[in-house]
Design an enzyme around this catalytic site. Structure first.
Site, PDB file in Angstrom:
ATOM      1  N   HIS A 281      -1.795  -7.284   1.043  1.00 12.66           N
ATOM      2  CA  HIS A 281      -1.894  -8.488   1.861  1.00 12.66           C
ATOM      3  C   HIS A 281      -2.284  -9.639   0.947  1.00 12.66           C
ATOM      4  O   HIS A 281      -2.880  -9.423  -0.120  1.00 12.66           O
ATOM      5  CB  HIS A 281      -2.963  -8.316   2.940  1.00 12.66           C
ATOM      6  CG  HIS A 281      -2.578  -7.368   4.038  1.00 12.66           C
ATOM      7  ND1 HIS A 281      -1.490  -7.575   4.858  1.00 12.66           N
ATOM      8  CD2 HIS A 281      -3.149  -6.208   4.459  1.00 12.66           C
ATOM      9  CE1 HIS A 281      -1.405  -6.588   5.736  1.00 12.66           C
ATOM     10  NE2 HIS A 281      -2.391  -5.741   5.518  1.00 12.66           N
ATOM     11  N   CYS A 324       2.000 -11.785   1.374  1.00 15.68           N
ATOM     12  CA  CYS A 324       2.109 -13.062   2.079  1.00 15.68           C
ATOM     13  C   CYS A 324       1.437 -14.153   1.259  1.00 15.68           C
ATOM     14  O   CYS A 324       0.536 -13.913   0.471  1.00 15.68           O
ATOM     15  CB  CYS A 324       1.435 -12.973   3.443  1.00 15.68           C
ATOM     16  SG  CYS A 324       2.318 -11.924   4.615  1.00 15.68           S
TER      17      CYS A 324
END
Length: 474
Positions: A281, A324
């Site tokens: 992430h 991301c």
């Protein structure tokens, strides 16, 4: 010269499990090299196996050869399975025949594992997609393998109903071996490109965070499908002649320590490049450790710059970031001058996942009293990002929960098909083009028809060709 053939009991074990092996066995270069090192396979045999176009055919050709390769072939094959993280197949082959009775009709699934009801395991278990006639059902396998953390070898993971390669066939040509560079191409391009003739070409590091600490990082969900990505990267860069280490589920400090140790490897002196892949992430400019703490990407690039990593000066350093870079989803914009939208071949039918030359020592330069050549602080780097760095809109990297992320899928395919005659910057342009065409498919959710756009930055000063499977003789 190998003596006689395989022992009859071993031959029977292979024959009894041939259906399972053809479906689940991953025949990659690591397994073949292990069997070659043990003098079970000759070089011509290895080449004929790897020349097969599908995982099933490679497995079948290997299984036809093994019984003819002497009494040591079975034990060497079992050792190779263990070394390539296919322990479950080794256990299956060495299982006593008495246990086979109730399992014979289920040889197309894991015979040593227990099928669970429709629930999703976390981190340790792989996903199993069962294709039946006229219906599709999803079931999951509870893996007996331990969930490793900071190991110096590729992390072990449960294998699916079909092998990892086989289960990715929906994204063909994922199984295609890396195409080799020709002698003529090398001779016509090596002078204007980075030196790339060492064997191995360099060292690779893959850090893949899939499962996060539910207490320290409650907002970070497991990255389902992330384990597919690190396996795909390990395989493709191994075929490109890199020695790849995979680290799974590290804290921010664990990632920092791992990268520092990798940068300090003295054997960087003897190779021509390096590859670093970070999967987690992330937010703009940083990625998360499993403890919810951030590792700044600028620190990562600094660790490999000309001041902090002198053994890689003037050598290409490749980075690939699957994470991301913001919270906003790219919902796409209707193309005004384009044709009316039909069912796009790039539409993801099962996607709903989103995740937040010179290598001399500089001290040896500048002889005869002349001033030493100075380098910029940071150069010879190229970095591919799964999503855009945006000011108002930061896209979210899309990840298919069964086949891995869009970015890694397309990077893998482009490298396998085009690394033979295309330099890396152009390969990443091709990846951008493929990502641009893709579209999420998740009716009734915010992810339906979502878009993603990858990008890359570069301070390369020459063309970067891998010259795969070509070794200059001078």
């Amino acid at each position: 010269m190998l003596e006689c053939g395989m022992l009859e009991r071993d031959r029977r074990a292979l024959r009894r499990r041939s259906a399972v092996l053809c479906k689940q066995l991953v025949v990659d270069e690591l397994l073949i090299q292990s069997l070659q090192a043990d003098d079970i396979l000759t070089e011509s045999m290895a080449e004929s196996i790897m020349a097969e176009q599908t995982s099933h055919k490679r497995s079948w050709r290997l299984l036809l050869l093994l019984p003819k390769r002497g009494p040591r072939a079975f034990s060497s094959f079992c050792t190779a399975l263990q070394e390539t993280e296919q322990q479950h197949l080794c256990d299956l082959l060495t299982q006593s025949p008495e246990k086979d009775g109730r399992e014979t009709h289920e040889e197309s699934v894991f015979c040593s594992q227990r099928i669970q009801p429709e629930e999703e395991p976390e981190g340790e278990a792989g996903r199993l997609v069962m294709h039946k006639t006229e219906k599709k059902r999803e079931r999951f396998v509870d893996s007996p393998l331990p969930h490793p953390t900071q190991e110096l070898i590729a992390a072990k993971r449960a294998r699916t109903h079909e092998s990892m390669e086989f289960s990715l066939d929906a994204d063909s040509p994922i199984n295609t071996p890396v195409l080799p560079c020709t002698h003529d191409f090398y001779l016509s391009h090596y002078q204007q490109s980075y030196r790339m003739k060492s064997s191995p070409r360099g060292f690779g590091l893959v850090i893949s965070n899939v499962t996060f600490d539910s207490c320290a990082a409650p907002d970070l969900d497991p990255r389902k499908g992330g384990e597919v990505d690190d396996e795909v990267l390990r395989k493709v860069f191994t075929e490109l002649d890199y020695l790849v280490t995979v680290q799974r589920d590290l804290t921010a400090q664990g990632m920092r320590t791992c990268i520092e140790n990798f940068c300090r490897r003295p054997d960087h002196r003897t190779v021509d490049s390096c590859v670093v892949c970070l999967l987690s992430h992330g937010v703009e400019g940083a990625i998360y450790g499993t403890d919810g703490q951030l590792l700044q990407l600028d620190w990562v690039f600094e660790a490999f710059d000309n001041a902090h990593c002198p053994l890689l000066q003037n050598k290409p350093k490749m980075f690939f970031i699957q994470a991301c870079r913001g919270e906003e989803m790219d919902c796409g914009v209707e193309q005004i001058d384009g044709p009316a939208r039909t069912c796009s071949p790039s539409c993801e039918q099962r996607d709903a996942g989103r995740e937040g030359q010179g290598d001399a020592d500089p001290r040896q330069r500048g002889d005869m009293g002349r001033p030493r050549i100075k380098l910029p602080q940071r150069s010879d780097m190229i970095c591919g990002f799964a999503s855009l760095k945006g000011q108002r809109i930061c896209t979210a990297a899309m990840r298919n929960t069964k086949r891995g992320s869009w970015f890694i899928q397309e990077l893998n395919t482009a490298l396998r098909l085009h690394a033979r005659d295309t330099h890396l910057a152009d390969i990443l342009v091709q990846v951008n083009g493929r990502i641009k065409e893709r579209e999420g498919y998740a009716p009734g959710t915010a992810h339906h028809r979502c878009k993603e756009m990858s990008e890359f930055t570069s301070s390369l000063c020459k063309d970067l060709y891998f010259f795969p499977k070509y070794q200059p003789q001078y």
